[in-house]
Motif scaffolding. Structure first.
Motif, mmCIF file in Angstrom:
data_model
loop_
_atom_site.group_PDB
_atom_site.id
_atom_site.type_symbol
_atom_site.label_atom_id
_atom_site.label_comp_id
_atom_site.label_asym_id
_atom_site.label_seq_id
_atom_site.Cartn_x
_atom_site.Cartn_y
_atom_site.Cartn_z
ATOM 1 N N ARG A 1 94.083 36.654 22.839
ATOM 2 C CA ARG A 1 92.649 36.978 22.908
ATOM 3 C C ARG A 1 92.184 37.059 24.362
ATOM 4 O O ARG A 1 91.478 37.994 24.757
ATOM 5 N N ASP B 1 86.419 41.674 19.713
ATOM 6 C CA ASP B 1 87.031 40.473 19.155
ATOM 7 C C ASP B 1 87.549 40.743 17.741
ATOM 8 O O ASP B 1 87.022 41.589 17.013
ATOM 9 N N ALA C 1 82.455 34.811 21.376
ATOM 10 C CA ALA C 1 82.882 36.137 21.838
ATOM 11 C C ALA C 1 81.865 36.726 22.808
ATOM 12 O O ALA C 1 82.222 37.241 23.874
ATOM 13 N N LYS D 1 82.443 42.716 17.964
ATOM 14 C CA LYS D 1 83.367 41.992 17.082
ATOM 15 C C LYS D 1 83.499 42.782 15.792
ATOM 16 O O LYS D 1 82.509 43.324 15.283
#
Length: 276
Positions: free
Chosen positions: A167, A183, A202, A210
């Motif tokens: 990530r 994300d 995020a 996201k």
């Protein structure tokens, strides 16, 4: 052409369910019409036909195609080329060559690379540097599966270290080259509180959006990415103070320098983009 600007809540929709296309578009900031995992082998042809004839707004729609090593990759690209859509999410992206194949097949394409294998994560920097790439997304479940693992989360529900590393690497690569970082999805559909918390992290970390697999996650995502009125007000006051006080200065007991000003600008930009 450097960033993806479609809003913070991106919703996947199976490509073989054209009856859901408009509903997904109404619920989310943008729709990802899926030709990969969400569509069974027997439905791939019907999904490609649905993509060709879809009437969604091209500025708020992207199409996820199968990975470059998949048997249906070229057929997916041909369907996109015949459609009104010019933003492609490339599943299991692993090399610049994969992106070049998309660019060669679809004129005027913008590419979002989905880094969800070990090779894809390690190639994040070179993928982000490609001129036609506008965004990078990461995927936890496929990544762990590519390593021979069985779960991206530990017994507490938190991401395992390897997933957190991936990530961070996608976020850093996107930031280094001015691309939008997206994300990963949250697989626990019922946990709206968890979805909001994950999206808050995020947004605070620098992700621009996201992805969701269920429309119930759209509202928590939007709420997380939208600065609160208090945050927006403080950011505006910091920027106003900076105009009157060049260099480093004190604001309500806090030191303000250029990094803090950049944070404030980011808050104002997000608030204005989301109607704040």
């Amino acid at each position: 052409m450097t960033r993806l600007e479609m809003g913070p809540a991106l919703l996947f929709c199976p490509g073989d369910r054209p009856d859901r296309f408009e509903k997904a578009a109404d619920r989310a900031d943008a729709v990802i019409l899926d030709l990969e995992d969400a569509v069974g082998g027997d439905s791939k042809s019907a999904a490609r036909d649905a993509i060709r004839t879809a009437t969604l707004d091209p500025l708020r729609t992207m199409v996820r195609v199968s990975g470059a090593g998949s048997a249906g990759f070229d057929d997916d690209l041909a369907a996109v080329a015949d459609s009104p859509f010019r933003t492609v999410m490339l599943a299991k992206a692993e090399s610049v060559h994969d992106v070049d194949r998309v660019v060669a097949a679809v004129r005027g394409v913008r590419v979002v690379v989905l880094c969800e294998t070990a090779r894809g994560v390690l190639a994040a920097e070179s993928l982000a540097a490609h001129a036609q790439v506008v965004g990078l997304m990461w995927g936890a479940e496929d990544l762990v599966a590519s390593l021979g693992g069985t779960s991206s989360h530990d017994e507490t529900g938190a991401y395992r270290e390897v997933a957190r590393h991936a990530r961070s690497r996608i976020l850093l690569a996107a930031g280094a080259f001015g691309r939008t970082a997206i994300d990963a999805i949250r697989t626990d559909i019922a946990d709206l509180e968890g979805a909001h918390a994950e999206a808050l992290d995020a947004a605070a970390s620098g992700f621009g959006a996201k992805a969701a697999i269920h429309p119930n996650h759209v509202e928590p995502y939007r709420r997380a990415f939208a600065p609160s009125p208090a945050q927006h007000d403080e950011a505006r006051r910091i920027l106003a103070a900076a105009e009157a006080t060049p260099g480093v200065f004190s604001f309500e007991g806090r030191m303000v320098d250029e990094p803090i000003l950049r944070h404030a600008r980011s808050v104002v930009e997000r608030a204005e983009a989301l109607g704040g």
